[in-house]
Design a protein around this motif. Structure first.
Motif, PDB file in Angstrom:
ATOM      1  N   GLY A 132       1.145   5.663   0.139  1.00 56.05           N
ATOM      2  CA  GLY A 132       0.435   6.815   0.682  1.00 56.05           C
ATOM      3  C   GLY A 132       1.373   7.892   1.190  1.00 56.05           C
ATOM      4  O   GLY A 132       2.592   7.843   1.002  1.00 56.05           O
ATOM      5  N   LEU A 149       5.162   4.643   2.680  1.00 57.42           N
ATOM      6  CA  LEU A 149       4.680   5.992   2.965  1.00 57.42           C
ATOM      7  C   LEU A 149       5.794   7.022   2.836  1.00 57.42           C
ATOM      8  O   LEU A 149       6.959   6.727   3.108  1.00 57.42           O
ATOM      9  N   ARG A 175       0.854  -1.193   0.000  1.00 57.46           N
ATOM     10  CA  ARG A 175       0.000   0.000   0.000  1.00 57.46           C
ATOM     11  C   ARG A 175       0.890   1.243   0.000  1.00 57.46           C
ATOM     12  O   ARG A 175       1.905   1.275   0.680  1.00 57.46           O
ATOM     13  N   TYR A 194      -5.118   4.490  -2.245  1.00 55.72           N
ATOM     14  CA  TYR A 194      -3.953   5.318  -1.965  1.00 55.72           C
ATOM     15  C   TYR A 194      -4.293   6.130  -0.717  1.00 55.72           C
ATOM     16  O   TYR A 194      -5.320   6.805  -0.667  1.00 55.72           O
ATOM     17  N   LEU A 195      -3.436   6.069   0.302  1.00 60.03           N
ATOM     18  CA  LEU A 195      -3.787   6.582   1.624  1.00 60.03           C
ATOM     19  C   LEU A 195      -3.126   7.930   1.897  1.00 60.03           C
ATOM     20  O   LEU A 195      -1.944   8.139   1.593  1.00 60.03           O
ATOM     21  N   ILE A 196      -3.893   8.841   2.476  1.00 57.34           N
ATOM     22  CA  ILE A 196      -3.377  10.128   2.939  1.00 57.34           C
ATOM     23  C   ILE A 196      -3.724  10.260   4.421  1.00 57.34           C
ATOM     24  O   ILE A 196      -4.906  10.275   4.786  1.00 57.34           O
ATOM     25  N   TYR A 240       3.472  -0.834   4.371  1.00 59.54           N
ATOM     26  CA  TYR A 240       2.927   0.423   3.852  1.00 59.54           C
ATOM     27  C   TYR A 240       4.100   1.270   3.394  1.00 59.54           C
ATOM     28  O   TYR A 240       4.996   1.574   4.174  1.00 59.54           O
ATOM     29  N   VAL A 263      -8.536   7.103  -3.612  1.00 57.77           N
ATOM     30  CA  VAL A 263      -7.900   7.762  -2.463  1.00 57.77           C
ATOM     31  C   VAL A 263      -8.775   7.623  -1.229  1.00 57.77           C
ATOM     32  O   VAL A 263     -10.008   7.748  -1.304  1.00 57.77           O
TER      33      VAL A 263
END
Length: 332
Positions: free
Chosen positions: A6, A134, A4, A102-104, A132, A35
């Motif tokens: 982000g 990031l 993942r 997609y992580l914020i 993750y 997102v």
């Protein structure tokens, strides 16, 4: 387990983190990325975006402050420590979003969370163990460039966060489109983006002695005015020495640099995203949907921006001409 990708959004209050999250979400959606924004600031419940996960679902800041008799900052530290001990809850929530999101992560702006508290680092380490990928995006208001002491402090804070978070890191001067409102800069924009010679800012400290070195400062001089008390002049000299030490520390690590950002300018957002995608590896292993004409156009624009081979200095000069024009610099 799928990888993942982000961003972790950090920065002082007022730097534009929440606005950045919404602006970046819109840009990523235009690229065809799915997102999800995770609001990890329990004190910020008035956000322009729809959060997929809210920390306030796990712990209430108001309840913590009331029951633990803590102030706002102490309550936030408690909430992040509580999250650290209940990461299974957050990981399960993230898992339920599906593997393609997609992580914020929108973090609180209280700086002690990143300088004096280990909880954020442990949360980040948990994400890393779960694969993750990031990137930490540290937003700093561009108006700090117009104040020497603020920019020196912001550079030291950026270095502290880089060391503390142990993640790929992008420092961003946000609200660059508003810089002209804050008066002339001591140097051109490239100086502030590259952070190559911070001691040059020392003569621009408000009412500080302008000597290049401490030993060059004449205690009998009238730099601060004939009516200035000796105690105040000593304070200014100590302040100058402190800032000089901060400059030396930042330069010794030689890690800090800044990108510029106008969140309302697609090209500006694209350049920052290109840096982020390179730092966390998204460009090497992820693909994005191009199911619509809008997404295809946005994707082609982003590819053009990310493949730009012009030098950073050239791009910074274009930003300066766009937002500062022929704005004069301070003379010292």
């Amino acid at each position: 387990m799928p990888v993942r990708f982000g961003q972790i959004i950090v920065g002082a209050p007022g730097a534009g983190k929440t606005t950045y999250c919404e602006g970046m979400r819109q840009y990523l959606n235009a690229l065809g990325r799915e997102v999800a924004i995770v609001n990890l600031d329990p004190a910020n419940d008035n956000v322009p975006y729809e959060a997929a996960i809210e920390l306030s679902e796990l712990v209430s800041l108001e309840t913590v402050m009331d029951e633990m008799k803590l102030g706002p900052n102490g309550g936030l530290i408690y909430c992040l420590e509580y999250l650290e001990t209940n990461m299974d809850w957050l990981l399960a929530k993230l898992e339920s979003l599906g593997p393609r999101k997609y992580l914020i992560f929108d973090f609180p702006g209280q700086l002690e969370l990143f300088t004096h508290c280990a909880s954020v680092l442990k949360i980040v380490q948990t994400f890393t163990k779960e694969d993750y990928r990031l990137t930490a995006v540290n937003l700093i208001d561009a108006h700090h460039c117009s104040d020497a002491s603020k920019f020196i402090a912001a550079s030291l804070l950026a270095l502290t966060m880089m060391v503390q978070l142990e993640l790929p890191h992008i420092n961003v001067l946000s609200k660059v489109d508003l810089m002209e409102q804050f008066g002339p800069l001591p140097f051109n924009l490239e100086f502030f983006c590259d952070v190559m010679d911070l001691p040059k800012l020392l003569p621009y400290l408000d009412n500080a002695p302008a000597a290049a070195d401490d030993e060059d400062f004449d205690d009998n001089s009238s730099t601060t005015g004939p009516s200035e008390s000796e105690a105040h002049r000593n304070f200014l000299l100590r302040r100058r020495r402190l800032n000089a030490a901060m400059c030396e520390l930042v330069e010794d690590f030689s890690l800090v640099s800044f990108e510029t950002l106008n969140i309302q300018d697609a090209e500006s957002v694209g350049r920052v995203l290109a840096k982020i995608d390179k730092s966390n590896g998204y460009i090497f292993g992820a693909t994005e949907s191009k199911s619509s004409a809008t997404a295809a156009y946005a994707s082609s624009l982003f590819r053009a921006v990310s493949s730009d081979t012009s030098l950073n200095a050239e791009r910074t000069l274009l930003v300066q001409e766009k937002y500062l024009g022929n704005f004069p610099f301070k003379e010292k």
